[in-house]
Design a protein around this motif. Structure first.
Motif, short mmCIF file in Angstrom:
data_model
loop_
_atom_site.label_atom_id
_atom_site.label_comp_id
_atom_site.label_asym_id
_atom_site.label_seq_id
_atom_site.Cartn_x
_atom_site.Cartn_y
_atom_site.Cartn_z
N ARG A 158 -19.68 17.31 6.36
CA ARG A 158 -20.41 17.05 7.61
C ARG A 158 -19.74 16.01 8.50
N VAL A 159 -18.65 15.41 8.03
CA VAL A 159 -17.94 14.42 8.83
C VAL A 159 -17.26 15.10 10.01
N ARG A 160 -17.53 14.61 11.21
CA ARG A 160 -16.95 15.19 12.42
C ARG A 160 -15.96 14.26 13.09
N GLN A 161 -16.12 12.97 12.92
CA GLN A 161 -15.22 12.03 13.58
C GLN A 161 -15.09 10.78 12.72
N VAL A 162 -13.88 10.25 12.67
CA VAL A 162 -13.60 9.02 11.93
C VAL A 162 -12.89 8.05 12.87
N LEU A 186 -3.75 -24.30 10.39
CA LEU A 186 -3.16 -22.96 10.48
C LEU A 186 -4.20 -21.97 9.98
N ARG A 187 -4.63 -21.03 10.85
CA ARG A 187 -5.81 -20.23 10.59
C ARG A 187 -5.52 -18.73 10.66
N PRO A 188 -5.49 -18.06 9.52
CA PRO A 188 -5.40 -16.59 9.54
C PRO A 188 -6.79 -15.98 9.70
N LEU A 189 -6.87 -14.76 10.20
CA LEU A 189 -8.16 -14.05 10.31
C LEU A 189 -7.87 -12.56 10.41
N VAL A 190 -8.41 -11.77 9.47
CA VAL A 190 -8.20 -10.32 9.49
C VAL A 190 -9.54 -9.60 9.33
N ARG A 191 -9.54 -8.34 9.77
CA ARG A 191 -10.77 -7.56 9.72
C ARG A 191 -10.45 -6.07 9.70
N LEU A 192 -11.25 -5.32 8.94
CA LEU A 192 -11.19 -3.86 8.89
C LEU A 192 -12.54 -3.30 9.31
N ASN A 193 -12.54 -2.32 10.20
CA ASN A 193 -13.77 -1.65 10.62
C ASN A 193 -13.63 -0.14 10.47
N VAL A 194 -14.70 0.50 9.99
CA VAL A 194 -14.73 1.95 9.83
C VAL A 194 -16.03 2.49 10.40
N SER A 195 -15.96 3.53 11.22
CA SER A 195 -17.14 4.24 11.70
C SER A 195 -16.98 5.72 11.43
N VAL A 196 -18.07 6.35 11.02
CA VAL A 196 -18.05 7.77 10.68
C VAL A 196 -19.18 8.48 11.42
N VAL A 197 -18.87 9.60 12.06
CA VAL A 197 -19.87 10.43 12.72
C VAL A 197 -20.06 11.70 11.91
N VAL A 198 -21.30 12.00 11.57
CA VAL A 198 -21.60 13.21 10.81
C VAL A 198 -22.50 14.12 11.65
N GLU A 199 -22.49 15.41 11.31
CA GLU A 199 -23.32 16.38 12.04
C GLU A 199 -23.95 17.35 11.06
N GLN A 200 -25.23 17.63 11.28
CA GLN A 200 -25.95 18.60 10.47
C GLN A 200 -27.02 19.25 11.34
N ASP A 201 -26.99 20.57 11.40
CA ASP A 201 -27.97 21.33 12.18
C ASP A 201 -28.06 20.85 13.62
N ARG A 204 -26.28 14.71 15.35
CA ARG A 204 -25.17 13.81 15.03
C ARG A 204 -25.68 12.38 14.84
N GLU A 205 -25.13 11.71 13.83
CA GLU A 205 -25.47 10.33 13.56
C GLU A 205 -24.21 9.56 13.15
N THR A 206 -24.27 8.24 13.30
CA THR A 206 -23.13 7.38 13.04
C THR A 206 -23.47 6.32 12.01
N GLY A 207 -22.49 5.97 11.20
CA GLY A 207 -22.59 4.84 10.29
C GLY A 207 -21.33 4.01 10.39
N SER A 208 -21.43 2.73 10.17
CA SER A 208 -20.25 1.88 10.28
C SER A 208 -20.30 0.74 9.27
N PHE A 209 -19.12 0.21 8.97
CA PHE A 209 -19.01 -0.91 8.05
C PHE A 209 -17.73 -1.66 8.37
N GLY A 210 -17.79 -2.99 8.24
CA GLY A 210 -16.61 -3.82 8.45
C GLY A 210 -16.53 -4.92 7.42
#
Length: 485
Positions: A158-162, A186-201, A204-210
């Motif tokens: 059901r994943v339509r977009q990443v 001296l300051r490092p800073l990193v981040r990862l973000n993921v969003s997923v769009v799913v579709e059914q019938d 469409r809905e979205t979920g995300s996490f970072g």
């Protein structure tokens, strides 16, 4: 604590600002000009900054944008009484500093100031000094984003977009004072973000996490980390597929642990910053040592937690960060202070003077704002609610500092019916008043948690990285703005 890279912050920043090839400002000249600018001032500093920053984003299996930037400059501040003179430049040169001195020294002309005490000794190092860009090549980072796309699409039909992004920065700062005190970080800073769009019938809905923090890229690009991020984003999206419109009205609320502490940050934390209370514009002004929350509610702002996004070895005025108790067992015990507001209020700075960059003057800001745990379980809280809302994750929100009124949107929430979590709901907003909400805390969980490392706080046009945290909480009642007919 992260292992140190062995870099010496003062030596490293001296090399960046004064000893680099072609430098036109030496340290002794900078100190002499700074002394002249602050001769009649109560306080002030020269803030020198070098920053490298990167953002890479993927959408629909392709790298859509990739940018790398460096910034370099200084901010010079003189404080006389309540007045502040501030000038900045996007270069570090003797000529630019002389112009800045002319601008800011006027604020203290004729002022017979008494120089404020310098910051006390620094904290132990709270994070690595290493530049994250030096430890991993660009191709490896883009390769991780491609793997994220492949994994997410293979996880559910059901994943339509990443969409995924990796961001990082390395900030080197040195703070010089007229009394000769110099502090560097001296300051490092990193981040990862993921969003997923799913579709059914057709829906469409979205979920995300970072996730992120003050460490190198390996902490967010490891396979176990990015797979967990994809799994969580996909879980949220699939939950939203089954959601129904949220109910409206006043009802008991159970807040999940960790990231829901953003409500605490916005609705309460800003109101406990020193400048708002000195100016009597906060809903908490004048309430020191009075009960402002339910028994058992203890809130701290802790900038000393190793590797956390909101942590700093020293703040942007050179003061070591600390663990500041704001509320203790329901009683107001402290405010967050920078140097200016602390001096005017007759208290010590708490290490909360922060600025977005060299082009901004510091002001009181939160670091990691956390409610401590209690002795209830999440299950006990759920069982105690006949009809209510269980809010697990939040999106955006806003607060009025003077009144304490807030509005927050829940990105993941469920109905509680007869003591059980039932259907997921969509479109729920929580509406309330920060001081009032504190008095409605009925149960405090034994499961304190921190957010995954994604917070950015805005104030007066400046954004800085922050952290939040809390245990599961039960509030007797908040107004829910829903979408159900």
């Amino acid at each position: 604590m992260s292992a140190s890279s062995g870099l010496n912050p003062l030596a490293t920043t001296d090399a960046l600002f004064f000893d680099r090839p072609g430098a036109t400002l030496d340290r002794d000249t900078a100190a002499r000009l700074l002394g002249g600018a602050l001769a009649n001032a109560d306080d002030g500093e020269l803030f020198l900054e070098y920053r490298e920053s990167e953002q890479i984003s993927l959408d629909d299996g392709r790298i859509r944008s990739a940018g790398f930037d460096t910034s370099y400059g200084f901010g010079l501040r003189a404080v006389a009484g309540e007045a502040t003179g501030f000038a900045h430049a996007g270069e570090i040169s003797e000529e630019a500093l002389r112009r800045a001195v002319t601008s800011v020294s006027a604020i203290a002309a004729g002022h017979s100031g008494t120089a404020a005490e310098p910051p006390r000794a620094s904290n132990a190092r709270l994070y690595t000094e290493a530049n994250p860009f030096a430890a991993m090549d660009f191709g490896t980072r883009t390769g991780v984003l491609a793997e994220i796309d492949t994994y997410a699409r293979g996880a559910d039909s059901r994943v339509r977009q990443v969409m995924a992004s990796i961001t990082g920065e390395w900030q080197a700062v040195q703070i010089m004072r007229a009394d000769g005190v110099r502090v560097a970080d001296l300051r490092p800073l990193v981040r990862l973000n993921v969003s997923v769009v799913v579709e059914q019938d057709g829906r469409r809905e979205t979920g995300s996490f970072g996730t992120g923090g003050r460490y190198d890229y390996a902490h967010v690009t490891g396979e176990a980390v990015w797979r967990a991020a994809v799994d969580e984003a996909l879980r949220q999206a699939l939950v939203n597929l089954d959601s129904r419109p949220a109910p409206a009205g006043e009802m008991p609320i159970v807040l999940g642990p960790g990231w829901p502490g953003i409500l605490l940050h916005e609705a309460i934390g800003h109101g406990l910053e020193g400048d708002f209370n000195r100016k009597q514009t906060s809903a908490f002004a004048g309430l020191m040592n009075q009960r402002i929350a339910s028994p058992g509610v203890t809130v701290v702002d802790d900038g000393t937690i190793p590797d956390r996004r909101g942590s700093l070895t020293v703040d942007d005025e050179g003061t070591p960060t600390s663990r500041t108790v704001l509320i203790e067992d329901g009683y107001l015990r402290g405010y967050l202070q920078d140097r200016l507001n602390a001096r005017l209020m007759g208290v010590r700075p708490t290490g909360n003077g922060r600025r977005q960059s060299y082009a901004h003057a510091p002001m009181p800001r939160m670091t990691n704002t956390i409610m401590l745990g209690g002795d209830s379980t999440a299950e006990e809280m759920i069982r105690s609610v006949k009809k209510g809302l269980y809010a697990v994750n939040f999106g955006g929100g806003q607060v009025d500092i003077t009144s304490g009124k807030f509005v927050f949107s829940a990105s993941e929430a469920y109905l509680i019916e007869d003591g059980k979590v039932t259907a997921p709901v969509k479109g729920a907003t929580l509406i309330g008043n920060g001081p009032d909400a504190l008095t409605k805390v009925e149960m405090i969980g034994n499961d304190p948690g921190l957010d995954p490392g994604i917070g950015t706080c805005g104030k007066n046009g400046q954004g800085v990285p922050v952290g939040v945290g809390q245990p599961t909480l039960k509030l007797a009642g908040l107004t829910v703005g829903g979408t159900a007919a």
